[in-house]
Write a protein that holds these residues in place. Structure first.
Motif, PDB file in Angstrom:
ATOM      1  N   PRO A  82       0.800  -1.227   0.000  1.00 26.84           N
ATOM      2  CA  PRO A  82       0.000   0.000   0.000  1.00 26.84           C
ATOM      3  C   PRO A  82       0.831   1.276   0.000  1.00 26.84           C
ATOM      4  N   GLU A  83       2.123   1.148   0.250  1.00 26.40           N
ATOM      5  CA  GLU A  83       2.984   2.334   0.229  1.00 26.40           C
ATOM      6  C   GLU A  83       3.265   2.826  -1.195  1.00 26.40           C
ATOM      7  N   ILE A  84       2.999   1.997  -2.199  1.00 21.10           N
ATOM      8  CA  ILE A  84       3.241   2.385  -3.593  1.00 21.10           C
ATOM      9  C   ILE A  84       2.059   3.212  -4.099  1.00 21.10           C
ATOM     10  N   LYS A  85       2.354   4.390  -4.616  1.00 22.81           N
ATOM     11  CA  LYS A  85       1.299   5.278  -5.101  1.00 22.81           C
ATOM     12  C   LYS A  85       0.901   4.920  -6.533  1.00 22.81           C
ATOM     13  N   HIS A  86      -0.375   5.078  -6.803  1.00 22.73           N
ATOM     14  CA  HIS A  86      -0.882   4.819  -8.150  1.00 22.73           C
ATOM     15  C   HIS A  86      -2.246   5.473  -8.304  1.00 22.73           C
ATOM     16  N   GLY A  87      -2.665   5.669  -9.536  1.00 23.08           N
ATOM     17  CA  GLY A  87      -3.996   6.190  -9.810  1.00 23.08           C
ATOM     18  C   GLY A  87      -5.030   5.080  -9.834  1.00 23.08           C
ATOM     19  N   LYS A  88      -6.240   5.434 -10.214  1.00 22.28           N
ATOM     20  CA  LYS A  88      -7.313   4.446 -10.320  1.00 22.28           C
ATOM     21  C   LYS A  88      -7.027   3.509 -11.485  1.00 22.28           C
ATOM     22  N   ILE A  89      -7.221   2.214 -11.244  1.00 27.33           N
ATOM     23  CA  ILE A  89      -6.927   1.188 -12.244  1.00 27.33           C
ATOM     24  C   ILE A  89      -8.186   0.362 -12.486  1.00 27.33           C
ATOM     25  N   ARG A  90      -8.498   0.156 -13.755  1.00 26.00           N
ATOM     26  CA  ARG A  90      -9.648  -0.671 -14.124  1.00 26.00           C
ATOM     27  C   ARG A  90      -9.171  -1.911 -14.873  1.00 26.00           C
ATOM     28  N   LEU A  91      -9.788  -3.028 -14.581  1.00 27.53           N
ATOM     29  CA  LEU A  91      -9.468  -4.292 -15.241  1.00 27.53           C
ATOM     30  C   LEU A  91     -10.696  -4.797 -15.979  1.00 27.53           C
ATOM     31  N   CYS A  92     -10.464  -5.455 -17.102  1.00 26.54           N
ATOM     32  CA  CYS A  92     -11.547  -6.152 -17.787  1.00 26.54           C
ATOM     33  C   CYS A  92     -11.013  -7.439 -18.410  1.00 26.54           C
TER      34      CYS A  92
END
Length: 416
Positions: A165-175
């Motif tokens: 959880p310390e790694i920053k990232h934006g919103k990610i969507r999977l399909c």
């Protein structure tokens, strides 16, 4: 950021244990085979168990899920897409993956009883993986890396972020989609519901491949109608549909076939013929990267039909040609930052980008024309759709780490 090889191998073996082969014949139902939905339900439950949010599975076998932003709430939403089905070209049932831990550069015996071997004499690219672990089939089925390696890479990358959880990232969507191998997986893809600003299909082949241009593609059904007369009294009366079909194929440009072309070179490909004296049906592929050449190829089929109809009589030959997908480059040129992001992420993962045209198509081609810029990333596998398919495991690991790197690099962007 290193993703565990053991995790990847275990997950991949789990996915290929499901027979999710799609069917070209069952085109009125989606998914085209019940096995795809069985895998979809399993995968949806796995995503929920990992902690992903907004996990949905619709009646057609499309799975969508969200990994919420963490520390990069203003970043664009990036999507990752892979398909769950395997090719109808070879059996996907009872797959028995085998791992050669340290490939020595010689023949790999896939099946001792049937003396089936994977040899660098037939597949020279094997030698690139000397000294590496390679997963193969047992010589009786395909392996399923197309595209369960892609599913594995995506799921393993989001799992890593959930564990860190310390790694920053934006919103990610999977399909994860059904029926890609039959060319129908984009038919019911809901771009609006997916909600990504851009995406990547993880459905390529060898290490480093990054693809944002593909064939313009059409499929043609050619019907030849003959006239059957007793062979003893056939002179001047019989029209043998088999003969007309053979004449048609001989009139196609001899060097413009898949076995003689590469790179940007287009082709005609007759892949199925059935019939008798009265009627023959021929199935063809028409492919070209260049839009103008593609149009000329389709026109040439109409000209051939006109020529043979003039010779044998109107209605002898009919052409039913349907466009399948177009070259995504036309749309990707408007969003090259998506390609540049992938190149940067690959390099940070220790992978040299190999930008090349796809001699085929991906969901990304159609999705790009539906408003979702969507280039294609490598999975590491090769020799897809047959019993000689294999997967260098270090390449699979790099595919997952490339997906992970894109996820984190995308978090540094701001919406265009």
């Amino acid at each position: 950021m290193e993703i565990s090889m053991d995790v990847l191998v275990k997950r991949f073996k789990d996915y290929v244990s499901f027979d999710s082969q799609s069917s070209e014949e069952n085109d009125q139902v989606c998914p085209s085979t019940p096995g795809q939905m069985v895998l979809a339900k399993h995968l949806a439950e796995e995503l929920k168990a990992l902690g992903l949010e907004e996990v949905t599975l619709d009646n057609h076998g499309y799975i969508m899920a969200t990994l919420p932003a963490s520390g990069c709430e203003g970043a664009p939403v990036v999507g990752f897409i892979a398909h769950m089905d395997t090719s109808p070209d070879a059996s996907g049932a009872d797959i028995k993956p085998q791992v050669v831990e340290n490939y020595d550069g010689g023949d790999i015996v896939l099946n001792k009883e049937q003396d089936i071997r994977l040899s660098p004499k037939d597949f020279p690219s094997l030698l690139k993986y000397k000294g590496q672990p390679i997963m193969t089939t047992d010589g009786t089925t395909l392996l399923g890396a197309d595209d369960k390696a892609g599913v594995t890479a995506i799921v393993s990358a989001v799992e890593y972020l959930l564990q860190h959880p310390e790694i920053k990232h934006g919103k990610i969507r999977l399909c994860f989609t059904p029926d890609e191998e039959t060319g129908r997986s984009a038919d019911r893809f809901d771009v609006k519901a997916f909600g990504a600003d851009f995406a990547y299909t993880v459905d390529g082949d060898e290490l480093g491949s990054l693809e944002y241009e593909n064939f313009n593609a059409a499929n043609a059904a050619i019907t030849f109608k003959g006239r059957s007369v007793h062979t003893g009294d056939a002179k001047g009366k019989m029209i043998n549909a088999n003969t007309v079909a053979c004449e048609w194929q001989q009139m196609l440009p001899a060097g413009e076939r898949p076995e003689y072309t590469e790179g940007y070179e287009g082709f005609y490909h007759v892949h199925k013929v059935s019939g008798d004296v009265e009627k023959v049906t021929m199935m063809m592929l028409i492919r070209d990267h260049d839009k103008a050449k593609f149009a000329r190829r389709k026109l040439y089929l109409e000209e051939l039909a006109a020529l043979l109809n003039k010779k044998y009589g109107e209605g002898t030959v009919t052409v039913d040609c349907k466009d399948m997908y177009l070259n995504m480059r036309e749309k990707m040129e408007e969003a090259m930052y998506v390609v540049e992001l992938a190149e940067k992420a690959m390099e940070s993962a220790g992978v040299k980008p190999v930008v090349k045209p796809i001699r085929g198509g991906t969901d990304g081609a159609r999705l790009s024309f539906m408003g979702l810029p969507c280039p294609n990333l490598f999975t590491g596998g090769t020799n897809f759709h047959g019993r000689f398919e294999y997967l260098p495991l270090l390449s699979l690991q790099k595919a997952a780490e490339t997906v992970l790197a894109i996820m984190t690099e995308a978090g540094k962007l701001r919406k265009h």
